[in-house]
Design a protein around this motif. Structure first.
Motif, mmCIF file in Angstrom:
data_model
loop_
_atom_site.group_PDB
_atom_site.id
_atom_site.type_symbol
_atom_site.label_atom_id
_atom_site.label_comp_id
_atom_site.label_asym_id
_atom_site.label_seq_id
_atom_site.Cartn_x
_atom_site.Cartn_y
_atom_site.Cartn_z
ATOM 1 N N PRO A 1 0.462 -1.192 -0.071
ATOM 2 C CA PRO A 1 -0.358 -0.056 0.268
ATOM 3 C C PRO A 1 0.671 1.222 -0.197
ATOM 4 O O PRO A 1 1.761 1.153 0.703
ATOM 5 C CB PRO A 1 -0.723 -0.263 1.310
ATOM 6 N N VAL A 2 0.722 1.949 -0.754
ATOM 7 C CA VAL A 2 1.602 2.994 -1.376
ATOM 8 C C VAL A 2 1.125 4.390 -2.396
ATOM 9 O O VAL A 2 0.306 4.196 -2.853
ATOM 10 C CB VAL A 2 3.367 2.995 -1.995
ATOM 11 N N ARG B 1 8.151 8.381 0.393
ATOM 12 C CA ARG B 1 7.498 6.903 0.508
ATOM 13 C C ARG B 1 7.608 5.900 -0.004
ATOM 14 O O ARG B 1 8.328 4.501 -0.371
ATOM 15 C CB ARG B 1 6.106 7.058 1.145
ATOM 16 N N VAL B 2 7.817 6.326 -1.672
ATOM 17 C CA VAL B 2 8.294 5.476 -2.740
ATOM 18 C C VAL B 2 9.946 5.487 -2.576
ATOM 19 O O VAL B 2 10.545 4.166 -3.129
ATOM 20 C CB VAL B 2 8.342 6.278 -4.122
ATOM 21 N N GLU B 3 10.875 5.899 -2.432
ATOM 22 C CA GLU B 3 11.869 5.574 -1.933
ATOM 23 C C GLU B 3 12.397 4.427 -1.437
ATOM 24 O O GLU B 3 13.098 4.023 -0.874
ATOM 25 C CB GLU B 3 13.116 7.419 -1.661
ATOM 26 N N MET C 1 8.082 6.691 -9.382
ATOM 27 C CA MET C 1 8.779 5.542 -9.193
ATOM 28 C C MET C 1 9.708 5.576 -10.329
ATOM 29 O O MET C 1 10.929 4.075 -10.217
ATOM 30 C CB MET C 1 7.444 4.714 -9.180
ATOM 31 N N THR C 2 9.846 5.892 -11.056
ATOM 32 C CA THR C 2 10.865 5.805 -12.101
ATOM 33 C C THR C 2 12.171 5.756 -11.559
ATOM 34 O O THR C 2 13.174 4.974 -11.324
ATOM 35 C CB THR C 2 10.792 6.676 -13.163
ATOM 36 N N LEU C 3 12.115 7.223 -10.860
ATOM 37 C CA LEU C 3 13.234 6.694 -10.215
ATOM 38 C C LEU C 3 14.440 5.933 -9.027
ATOM 39 O O LEU C 3 15.594 6.154 -9.001
ATOM 40 C CB LEU C 3 13.990 8.521 -9.496
ATOM 41 N N ALA C 4 13.111 6.259 -8.188
ATOM 42 C CA ALA C 4 14.136 5.028 -6.957
ATOM 43 C C ALA C 4 13.804 3.582 -7.717
ATOM 44 O O ALA C 4 15.028 2.867 -7.346
ATOM 45 C CB ALA C 4 11.917 5.249 -6.067
ATOM 46 N N PHE C 5 13.627 3.446 -8.456
ATOM 47 C CA PHE C 5 13.159 1.532 -9.343
ATOM 48 C C PHE C 5 14.507 1.537 -9.866
ATOM 49 O O PHE C 5 15.346 0.945 -10.503
ATOM 50 C CB PHE C 5 12.396 1.350 -9.562
ATOM 51 N N LEU C 6 14.810 2.703 -10.591
ATOM 52 C CA LEU C 6 15.531 2.925 -11.792
ATOM 53 C C LEU C 6 17.218 2.168 -11.831
ATOM 54 O O LEU C 6 17.120 1.663 -12.413
ATOM 55 C CB LEU C 6 15.762 3.582 -12.371
#
Length: 265
Positions: free
Chosen positions: A60-61, A68-70, A121-126
């Motif tokens: 849950p985000v 929170r995403v980071e 989301m992109t910056l966190a997971f890239l």
């Protein structure tokens, strides 16, 4: 990227296209980290997954919450051990009003979820994706990101930003293990209006637009991922209007304005 054996993060996974993507990924042998603002939606997705849910984790985000995403990539890796793909699907629409009739907070909310949520989301997971032997990033824009729809101008602007962000990432990620796909859905049978807190007619009412079912859209999109497609148009309306807009932007804009004017009264 073939998804079998891969770990894929899907946002907006509690309903509609996001839920359908989770289920189709599981059917194809992937493991999935399902992300959604609504815990009840995630639980519904787990129930739909049935025995496949052993390959599913729920997160849950609020994708508009950067901090929170980071923290999310570490949570996903703690459960699955790796991250191979990200599908940024979460999105909301605006109230069906002309731009000058909207309150500024309504416009900002659409941009925070649709554009900044995708960006966070992109910056966190890239960094995780770049460390994998092969990986895939999918951003879901909209037909409204290349064709203006009356009463959804702010929404369209947010999705146009996602479109260009994705195309820019495709270019910048050449020579890396990460492939990028831009998805452009047309009218689809989802609960996006309800989950956006917006009262709106069904997408096909009055305008007689055929609605694409989410499970069919999920299969088309994942087929595109598995062949590393640059872009994929979801639905006959998206394909038709993409062609019309390329031929004559003014004519296509007038056509949509005439067919959708009932939305604004």
């Amino acid at each position: 990227m073939k998804v079998k054996g891969k770990v894929v993060v899907v946002t907006g996974a509690g309903s509609g296209l996001g839920q359908a993507l989770v289920l189709e990924l599981l059917r194809r042998g992937a493991r999935v980290a399902a992300v959604d603002l609504r815990p009840e939606g995630l639980e519904a997705t787990r129930t739909q997954a049935g025995t496949m849910a052993q390959g599913l984790s729920l997160h849950p985000v609020d994708v508009a919450d950067r901090l929170r995403v980071e923290a999310l990539p570490a949570e996903v890796e703690a459960f699955h051990g790796q991250v191979d793909g990200l599908i940024n699907n979460a999105g909301i629409i605006q109230p069906f009003k002309r731009l000058w009739e909207l309150d500024p907070p309504a416009i900002e909310r659409v941009m925070r979820v649709n554009f900044y949520g995708t960006l966070h989301m992109t910056l966190a997971f890239l960094p995780r994706l770049l460390a994998r032997p092969e990986a895939h990033l999918v951003n879901v824009s909209s037909m409204g990101g290349f064709l203006p729809v009356p009463g959804q101008t702010a929404y369209g602007a947010s999705k146009a930003a996602v479109k260009l962000l994705t195309e820019g990432l495709w270019a910048e990620l050449q020579g890396t293990p990460v492939r990028v796909t831009l998805a452009l859905p047309g009218a689809m049978r989802t609960g996006i209006a309800q989950h956006s807190g917006v009262e709106a007619p069904q997408a096909g009412e009055g305008a007689k637009i055929p609605l694409l079912e989410p499970d069919r859209a999920a299969k088309i999109l994942l087929d595109a991922v598995e062949r590393d497609a640059f872009r994929v148009l979801l639905g006959q309306d998206a394909r038709t209007m993409d062609l019309f807009y390329r031929l004559s932007p003014l004519w296509a804009t007038r056509l949509i304005q005439n067919r959708m004017r009932h939305l604004l009264g």
